[in-house]
Write an enzyme that holds these catalytic residues in place. Structure first.
Site, PDB file in Angstrom:
ATOM      1  N   LYS A   1      16.131  29.084  -4.243  1.00  0.00           N
ATOM      2  CA  LYS A   1      16.800  28.590  -5.455  1.00  0.00           C
ATOM      3  C   LYS A   1      17.857  27.523  -5.159  1.00  0.00           C
ATOM      4  O   LYS A   1      17.985  26.558  -5.900  1.00  0.00           O
ATOM      5  CB  LYS A   1      17.438  29.754  -6.211  1.00  0.00           C
ATOM      6  CG  LYS A   1      16.452  30.695  -6.874  1.00  0.00           C
ATOM      7  CD  LYS A   1      17.209  31.769  -7.646  1.00  0.00           C
ATOM      8  CE  LYS A   1      16.253  32.747  -8.297  1.00  0.00           C
ATOM      9  NZ  LYS A   1      16.963  33.724  -9.136  1.00  0.00           N
TER      10      LYS A   1
ATOM     11  N   ASP B   1      18.231  31.949 -15.436  1.00  0.00           N
ATOM     12  CA  ASP B   1      18.671  33.327 -15.161  1.00  0.00           C
ATOM     13  C   ASP B   1      19.767  33.762 -16.142  1.00  0.00           C
ATOM     14  O   ASP B   1      19.796  34.917 -16.585  1.00  0.00           O
ATOM     15  CB  ASP B   1      19.206  33.450 -13.720  1.00  0.00           C
ATOM     16  CG  ASP B   1      18.078  33.488 -12.693  1.00  0.00           C
ATOM     17  OD1 ASP B   1      16.948  33.850 -13.061  1.00  0.00           O
ATOM     18  OD2 ASP B   1      18.335  33.146 -11.531  1.00  0.00           O
TER      19      ASP B   1
HETATM   20  P1  NAP Z   1      22.186  37.769  -3.278  1.00  0.00           P
HETATM   21  O1  NAP Z   1      22.440  36.352  -3.643  1.00  0.00           O
HETATM   22  O2  NAP Z   1      21.838  38.115  -1.871  1.00  0.00           O
HETATM   23  O3  NAP Z   1      23.531  38.593  -3.667  1.00  0.00           O
HETATM   24  C1  NAP Z   1      23.660  39.956  -3.415  1.00  0.00           C
HETATM   25  C2  NAP Z   1      25.098  40.400  -3.743  1.00  0.00           C
HETATM   26  O4  NAP Z   1      25.155  41.826  -3.566  1.00  0.00           O
HETATM   27  C3  NAP Z   1      26.141  39.784  -2.840  1.00  0.00           C
HETATM   28  O5  NAP Z   1      27.307  39.537  -3.575  1.00  0.00           O
HETATM   29  C4  NAP Z   1      26.380  40.928  -1.827  1.00  0.00           C
HETATM   30  O6  NAP Z   1      27.659  40.915  -1.261  1.00  0.00           O
HETATM   31  C5  NAP Z   1      26.267  42.125  -2.749  1.00  0.00           C
HETATM   32  N1  NAP Z   1      26.049  43.359  -2.012  1.00  0.00           N
HETATM   33  C6  NAP Z   1      24.951  43.707  -1.283  1.00  0.00           C
HETATM   34  N2  NAP Z   1      25.136  44.923  -0.750  1.00  0.00           N
HETATM   35  C7  NAP Z   1      26.363  45.356  -1.156  1.00  0.00           C
HETATM   36  C8  NAP Z   1      27.120  46.535  -0.936  1.00  0.00           C
HETATM   37  N3  NAP Z   1      26.657  47.542  -0.181  1.00  0.00           N
HETATM   38  N4  NAP Z   1      28.337  46.647  -1.512  1.00  0.00           N
HETATM   39  C9  NAP Z   1      28.803  45.652  -2.282  1.00  0.00           C
HETATM   40  N5  NAP Z   1      28.159  44.502  -2.533  1.00  0.00           N
HETATM   41  C10 NAP Z   1      26.951  44.356  -1.965  1.00  0.00           C
HETATM   42  O7  NAP Z   1      21.045  38.384  -4.167  1.00  0.00           O
HETATM   43  P2  NAP Z   1      20.657  38.012  -5.692  1.00  0.00           P
HETATM   44  O8  NAP Z   1      19.658  36.923  -5.705  1.00  0.00           O
HETATM   45  O9  NAP Z   1      21.910  37.838  -6.477  1.00  0.00           O
HETATM   46  O10 NAP Z   1      19.894  39.342  -6.124  1.00  0.00           O
HETATM   47  C11 NAP Z   1      20.620  40.526  -6.368  1.00  0.00           C
HETATM   48  C12 NAP Z   1      19.718  41.515  -7.115  1.00  0.00           C
HETATM   49  O11 NAP Z   1      19.395  40.970  -8.386  1.00  0.00           O
HETATM   50  C13 NAP Z   1      18.390  41.775  -6.407  1.00  0.00           C
HETATM   51  O12 NAP Z   1      18.117  43.156  -6.542  1.00  0.00           O
HETATM   52  C14 NAP Z   1      17.386  40.950  -7.214  1.00  0.00           C
HETATM   53  O13 NAP Z   1      16.094  41.504  -7.179  1.00  0.00           O
HETATM   54  C15 NAP Z   1      18.000  41.064  -8.604  1.00  0.00           C
HETATM   55  N6  NAP Z   1      17.632  39.971  -9.541  1.00  0.00           N
HETATM   56  C16 NAP Z   1      17.089  40.341 -10.730  1.00  0.00           C
HETATM   57  C17 NAP Z   1      16.752  39.360 -11.659  1.00  0.00           C
HETATM   58  C18 NAP Z   1      16.153  39.768 -12.977  1.00  0.00           C
HETATM   59  O14 NAP Z   1      15.614  38.908 -13.678  1.00  0.00           O
HETATM   60  N7  NAP Z   1      16.244  41.019 -13.353  1.00  0.00           N
HETATM   61  C19 NAP Z   1      16.994  37.997 -11.377  1.00  0.00           C
HETATM   62  C20 NAP Z   1      17.567  37.662 -10.145  1.00  0.00           C
HETATM   63  C21 NAP Z   1      17.887  38.664  -9.227  1.00  0.00           C
HETATM   64  P3  NAP Z   1      27.953  40.395   0.241  1.00  0.00           P
HETATM   65  O15 NAP Z   1      28.301  38.950   0.112  1.00  0.00           O
HETATM   66  O16 NAP Z   1      29.090  41.223   0.669  1.00  0.00           O
HETATM   67  O17 NAP Z   1      26.706  40.642   1.064  1.00  0.00           O
END
Ligand code: NAP
Length: 294
Positions: A81, A117
């Site tokens: 992205k 999104d």
């Molecule tokens: P990302 O950019 O990798 O961000 C993940 C976030 O989660 C980061 O802020 C990370 O913090 C935090 N995190 C991970 N483990 C953690 C923990 N144990 N404690 C606290 N914070 C934690 O991922 P993303 O693209 O945003 O995706 C996140 C989720 O959203 C995924 O499950 C994805 O499948 C879902 N999603 C859903 C949709 C939908 O349409 N429903 C769309 C997009 C994404 P750190 O910086 O500390 O690692």
């Protein structure tokens, strides 16, 4: 070649279907082909939506390939992205702020990139009966999904958003966004830390909506929740989890027990798809496609 079943010569034929796909890695489990092909069929548009794994050719070459093949548009998912921003000719304002593109429209070789999104989140919030103007939200995480939610909520005049972060990387990302948004929005953004559970409890108690925008609750983190127990939800905020697999995370189970309204990530997935569909076709995604998101 990963673009399923389409030979280069097919797109040259005037009666051939318009081509769309989702690119990223891994993509084989994406629900987007099912949602989009269903929608194209329902509105009578001759189009095919497939998946393309960007790992095979690399992102730059994949985009060149899609242009050569005359793809009319594509969705972009993890991990591409951010890198897609540099590969389009024009970016929407939302994409410039988020540094993220999930939808590309190809207009005779001129690529327009945007992110839908945030619109997906608005759709999910609507399903929970939440309107954003003047409201306070607690947001868990500051990654890609959280950034889209932060931006759209600010642009839709949420009063206050408390963003909980784990790492300095997430804090820095939230801080940069907060500064960009302060020029164009009155929303007060507070950056907080998960290491302060009392603050977490207090901010949730003041919020109409709690959003989990981390991946805690899925995959190898499926047995976990960032909300320790029901005592954090005594004020009964609506609870939205961006995760849709599993369909009910530990967080959503806890929220249901606490008597909160809940939604998983499927409405967001549908809402962002509907916005991409509108951009590409000028048509609304038909209501029958909603069955895929319920
Ligand atoms: P990302 O950019 O990798 O961000 C993940 C976030 O989660 C980061 O802020 C990370 O913090 C935090 N995190 C991970 N483990 C953690 C923990 N144990 N404690 C606290 N914070 C934690 O991922 P993303 O693209 O945003 O995706 C996140 C989720 O959203 C995924 O499950 C994805 O499948 C879902 N999603 C859903 C949709 C939908 O349409 N429903 C769309 C997009 C994404 P750190 O910086 O500390 O690692």
């Amino acid at each position: 070649m990963s673009i399923s079943g389409i030979s280069p010569s097919e797109k040259k034929h005037s009666s051939s279907p318009a081509l769309y796909c989702v690119i990223g890695h891994p993509v084989e489990h994406s629900l987007s082909p099912m949602i989009m092909n269903h929608a194209f069929k329902a509105v009578g548009i001759d189009a095919q939506y497939s998946i393309t794994d960007s790992n095979e050719l690399g992102l730059v070459q994949t985009v060149e390939d899609l242009k050569t093949r005359g793809y009319a548009g594509w969705n972009v998912t993890m991990p591409d992205k951010t890198n897609m921003c540099a590969l389009v000719d024009e970016l929407s304002d939302e994409s410039k702020i988020a540094q993220s593109v999930n939808t590309v429209k190809n207009m005779n070789g001129f690529l327009y990139g945007t992110t839908t999104d945030g619109e997906g989140f608005l759709y999910a919030a609507g399903k929970l009966g939440i309107t954003l103007p003047g409201k306070k939200i607690t947001l868990l995480g500051a990654g890609g999904a959280a950034s889209a939610i932060l931006i759209v909520s600010s642009l839709h005049h949420a009063k206050e958003i408390s963003v909980f972060c784990r790492s300095n990387r997430s804090k820095a990302r939230a801080q940069v966004l907060s500064e960009k948004l302060s020029d164009i929005s009155d929303t007060h953004i507070r950056i907080c830390s998960f290491s302060d559970p009392e603050e977490l409890q207090y901010q949730i108690s003041e919020s109409v909506l709690l959003v989990n925008a981390t991946n805690v609750g899925m995959g190898d983190k499926a047995g976990f929740s960032l909300i320790p127990d029901e005592s954090y939800l005594l004020s009964r905020p609506a609870v939205f989890d961006v995760i849709y697999s599993p369909s009910e995370t530990i967080l959503l189970k806890t929220a249901k027990k606490a008597g909160c309204r809940t939604a998983n990530g499927l409405p967001m997935l549908f809402g962002q798809a509907a916005e991409s569909f509108r951009l590409w076709t000028g048509k609304e995604m038909p209501p029958s496609s909603v069955i895929l998101s319920s």
